[in-house]
Structures are given as C-alpha cells and as structure tokens.
Design an enzyme around this catalytic site. Sequence first.
Site, mmCIF file in Angstrom:
data_model
loop_
_atom_site.group_PDB
_atom_site.id
_atom_site.type_symbol
_atom_site.label_atom_id
_atom_site.label_comp_id
_atom_site.label_asym_id
_atom_site.label_seq_id
_atom_site.Cartn_x
_atom_site.Cartn_y
_atom_site.Cartn_z
ATOM 1 N N HIS A 108 -47.070 -19.410 164.853
ATOM 2 C CA HIS A 108 -47.413 -18.565 163.699
ATOM 3 C C HIS A 108 -48.598 -19.243 163.009
ATOM 4 O O HIS A 108 -48.704 -20.476 163.032
ATOM 5 C CB HIS A 108 -46.193 -18.531 162.774
ATOM 6 C CG HIS A 108 -46.296 -17.599 161.617
ATOM 7 N ND1 HIS A 108 -47.095 -17.846 160.531
ATOM 8 C CD2 HIS A 108 -45.692 -16.422 161.371
ATOM 9 C CE1 HIS A 108 -46.964 -16.850 159.660
ATOM 10 N NE2 HIS A 108 -46.117 -15.978 160.145
ATOM 11 N N ASP A 127 -41.139 -25.815 163.210
ATOM 12 C CA ASP A 127 -41.118 -24.605 162.392
ATOM 13 C C ASP A 127 -39.860 -23.828 162.783
ATOM 14 O O ASP A 127 -39.806 -23.201 163.844
ATOM 15 C CB ASP A 127 -42.384 -23.782 162.666
ATOM 16 C CG ASP A 127 -42.336 -22.399 162.035
ATOM 17 O OD1 ASP A 127 -41.339 -22.080 161.350
ATOM 18 O OD2 ASP A 127 -43.294 -21.626 162.225
ATOM 19 N N CYS A 182 -49.155 -12.489 162.605
ATOM 20 C CA CYS A 182 -49.644 -13.827 162.256
ATOM 21 C C CYS A 182 -49.616 -14.766 163.460
ATOM 22 O O CYS A 182 -49.372 -15.974 163.306
ATOM 23 C CB CYS A 182 -48.872 -14.436 161.083
ATOM 24 S SG CYS A 182 -49.007 -13.466 159.588
ATOM 25 N N LYS A 209 -35.856 -15.205 155.026
ATOM 26 C CA LYS A 209 -35.567 -14.695 156.371
ATOM 27 C C LYS A 209 -34.107 -14.909 156.757
ATOM 28 O O LYS A 209 -33.689 -14.554 157.852
ATOM 29 C CB LYS A 209 -36.472 -15.390 157.393
ATOM 30 C CG LYS A 209 -37.948 -15.011 157.299
ATOM 31 C CD LYS A 209 -38.712 -15.549 158.489
ATOM 32 C CE LYS A 209 -40.202 -15.698 158.233
ATOM 33 N NZ LYS A 209 -40.916 -14.433 158.142
ATOM 34 N N GLN A 244 -37.729 -19.071 162.257
ATOM 35 C CA GLN A 244 -37.077 -18.017 163.043
ATOM 36 C C GLN A 244 -35.816 -18.510 163.735
ATOM 37 O O GLN A 244 -35.205 -17.749 164.487
ATOM 38 C CB GLN A 244 -38.057 -17.461 164.098
ATOM 39 C CG GLN A 244 -39.302 -16.812 163.534
ATOM 40 C CD GLN A 244 -39.037 -15.468 162.862
ATOM 41 O OE1 GLN A 244 -37.998 -14.843 163.065
ATOM 42 N NE2 GLN A 244 -39.978 -15.006 162.044
#
Lengths: 429, 159
Positions: free
Chosen positions: A139, A216, A382, A242, A219
């Site tokens: 991303h 990261d 993104c 999220k 997600q």
Amino acid sequence: MIRSELGLLDVDAIRADFPILDRTVRDGRPLVYLDSGATSQKPRQVLDAEREFYERHNAAVHRGAHQLAEEATDGYETARATIAAFIGAGADEVVFTKNTTEAVNLVAYAMSNAATAGEELSRFRLGPGDEVVVTEMEHHANLVPWQELCRRTGATLRWFGVTDEGRLDLSGIDDLVNERTKLVALAHQSNVLGTVNPVREVAERAHRVGALVLVDAAQSVPHLPVDVAGLGVDFLVFSGHKMLGPNGIGVLWGRRELLAAMPPFITGGSMIGVVHMDHSTWADPPQRFEAGVPMAPQAVGLAAACDYLSAIGMAEVAAHEHALTEYALKHVAALDGVRVIGPAEAEDRGATVSFTVEGIHPHDVGQVLDDRGVAVRVGHHCAWPLHRRFGIVATTRASFYVYNSFADIDALVEGIQAAQRFFGVAPAR
Amino acid sequence: MQLETMYQEIILDHYRNPHNKGLRDPYNAESHHINPTCGDEVTLRVTLAPEGDALDGSATVKDVSYDSLGCSISQASASVLTDLLIGKSVDEGMRVLDEFTALMQSKGHGEPDEDVLEDAVAFAGVSKYPARIKCALLAWMAWKDATAKSLATEKEGAS
C-alpha cells in the site's frame, strides 16, 4: 448451488449489532457492504463504548487533578492493555497513532531523526550505502514514507517482486536482504491481492543480517489471529477503523527495547521528561510517541472492538472469511471475462478479491454494482505499482468481514453479470 | 434503476465509438493529465490556427487529438469535447468549458444550455455522482491546460 456452512459464523446475529447494515441505498436497495478492506462498519458495542466515555468520563487523560481525569486516564490505559493483549503484546509496547499511515511515518521519521544523531542511535541510523527493502505489493502507506526516508538520508530503496500468481517472489531474498539492509517493511496481507505473506521467513532472514522488520498489519489484525511474538518482527502497525473500531486511532507496536531507544517523531506536550528553555528530555514509551492530548474515546472504542472480535474468536473470524473467500474465488473467477488479480487458491489468502472484467472499466463495474446496492471499491486501492506490475490501471475490489454471507457474494456475482449485460459485453454462452 | 440517468445512450455511443481519438501531428502543445484516485489518464494535443498575426483567444481550434485510458465517462467526455471544440475559437471553447464545468458541479440540478453544450448535456446525470465528476472533467482540464500552454508558447516566441 451447494453451500458449505462449515466455519461460518451466525451472520444474522452479528448483523443485528450493526445498525448501518439495515439501511437501504439508491432507491431502496438493501445495502450489501463489500468494502471492509477500506473501512469496516461499527457494531453498537463500539459506538456505545465511545458514547459512554463522552457521557460519563470525558476529560483530558494524563492531566488534571479531578475525578474525571482519573477515570478518563484509567479508561485510556485499560484500553491500551486490552488492545495490546489482542495482539499478544505488553501494554507498554503499544503506541497510539492516528492510523496505520501515521504509525509507519512515526518509525520512518524516528529513523530520519536518528540519521543526524550520535552513535547512541546507530541502530536506527541510515545513510548512503544503506538499504531499505519493501515489496511491490505495498500500500502507498508502506511505500512512500520509505521512499522519502531514502531520499532524505541517501539510502537506497529496494523491493521484492510479485509473482504472476500474486505471491511474494522470495527467490532473490539472500541478495535483496543483505548486510547493507537496515530495515525490511512489508505487508502481512495485501490489500489488493489478499495474499498473506510469509512474514516469519522474511523476518528471520532480516534478523540474520541485523535489519529491523516492520509489518503493515492493517489488513491482517482485523481478520486473522495475530501474535506479535509469533511473527518475530520488530514493529507492527494497524488501524482501528478497519477492525470494527473508530476512525482516528491506529497502533504502532514495537519491541520494548527498540521503543526505549528510539527518538520521537512528533514532539510537544505529554511526551517530555523535563523541559528547559533551550532543550528537553523525553518520556519513556509509549508516552514518548504520543504528544498532545490523545484520542482516549477512540481508544476505548477500539478496545470494545477487540472485545467484540475476541468474543467471536479470531480463529472463527478467519475460518468464516476463509469460507467466504473460497466461495468468492469459485464463483467470481468462474465468470467469463473476469480475471482475479491474486492467488487463485484460498490458502494463505485473506478475504479480499480484486478483479477485472473484460471490456468494462472498474469505475463502470462499480457504478452498476452501486446501483444494485453492492458497495465495492474501484481504482488502484493505493497500490499503484502493484497494478502496474499486472499491466492494469485499476481493479474492482470486494472485501469481506464477519457480517458478510454467501448471499452477499451471490449479489456481487449477479451484479457483475448485470454490468456485462448493461455494457453489452455479456459473453456468448 | 438510476443507471440510465448517468449512462445516457449518447455517452455509451461515444464510449463505444470515440471520435477523433489518436494523437496527431502537428500540434502546438500537449498535456498529460492523470486522475490520481483511479489512475486514469489522458494525453491531449491542441492545434490552433491564428486569426490574425498573433495566437490569442480569437484563434481557431483546428484540431484536438488525444489518447486516453479510462472509464466510459472519461472516454465519452473526451470524444464529445473534440466534437464540440474543433472549429470553434479558443474564447468560444473556454465558454463551453465553463458551461460544462458548471453543469458538472450542479449536483444533478443543472439546467444545461443545449445550444452551447450539444451532446455534452448528456453528462447532466453524472453530476449526481461526486466520484465521477473528475472522470467527466479529465479531458476538459487537459484541453484547458494544453490551450494555455499553446498561447504561452506563442507569447514567449513573440517576445
């Protein structure tokens, strides 16, 4: 259609907690929300927790000599402990940020600040000859801050490629991650491909050459059981919004000794040890990285989201989404003219399905779906370089969560077919 | 179904059979615009023919050629633009641009002047969808930019 109910949650019961899922859109169409990868909806329990904080305990935390300040501080720090436990971390290792993007920037700017500091910060220092390694599936939030860090310090940015199947290409790992590497930053789960990366394997290589590893997890933490110790990384970042939590709060988890040694990013109130007119010292982590009055109501809301997910069970969440992913991969990929970008199998793959429809631009696919009440995301999500890697400009992305069912995926499939009919590209049978 | 209010038959026709597509020489200036939210792009060239000695607002838009990648709305909009602007003066073209921009910002309440906008009135429905306004305006912004560049180049050359 044969439907396996194995591993599926009681979606009706869960949906009852999400008021927004009851509404209609575009002339009375029931909402089919397939955009949780962008942001999730919030259950009443989270909204209630935030509201109760404001109605009963609101005060600036870590300040004030009054009872409300005490209660607010207690609520904030209890929330930190809950959120830390959710990822298997200690409370003093969890720093609150605005979102994942700010958490990545916090580490990037701390390293940037270290670049002009003395030997005591050599662990975080980088300059010409040093390398930062990312991946082609990042991303922009986990790419641009590292590009900028390299630009400011003279370090070199390198990256893992992505295979045609949508997996990380680890074939050159020993060359790519070497003695010059200072940091490896990678996604736990791709926000486009759904791919779950072998973080542990990459981290082991990185640590063998003395590099730091940042993951990261924006997600993954919402969708999989994540244990920071098990992953073997140094930093892990994610966003509250999220994972059923409020907007405006994200998390940086860092190994205790690293946070203790790391210089601050944003400076100001509450992050100080002692302040003189000409210099200051820093507070211990996590306060060192939380300048200004923090987002206590959002922290309380995020803790309620963690409680909500824990009550379902993250293993159950993952199993539910696995079943949805298998179902979606089977039925979406089976459509003529539809190409799924990302692994064709649901193994090591999260509930994000991005695809192209031959002859129809993703914006137009999304518009037809929207007209039917099906909310998806279109564009490059993104992750522009990743789309370029696959020779495409944009995709349509459906992403699933605890409140989605097979019926939602059926609505997606029907919507794609409707778009093909509308634009006259319905394949001849 | 609200789809038809956005995807008017005129728009779908232009999308399927775009007019004046493809880059052509010679040209005065070229402009490349990208919609950063979706990655769609257009490269657009403007060829102007001066009315008198100098290249100014009275010049005729002799040709507009373009190459583009994007959704039906952005493709159709570029095609309609060439139909509308080729043969007009730059000043007249700017008035069409203003009218079209106003229509796009009307949130579905615009009353387009069909004499000025011709086929472009079909985009009225697009203005109800904020996410798609940029698509409709992409080629128009590129034309504005390329035209400004053409006139500026002329000025530099003259001084």
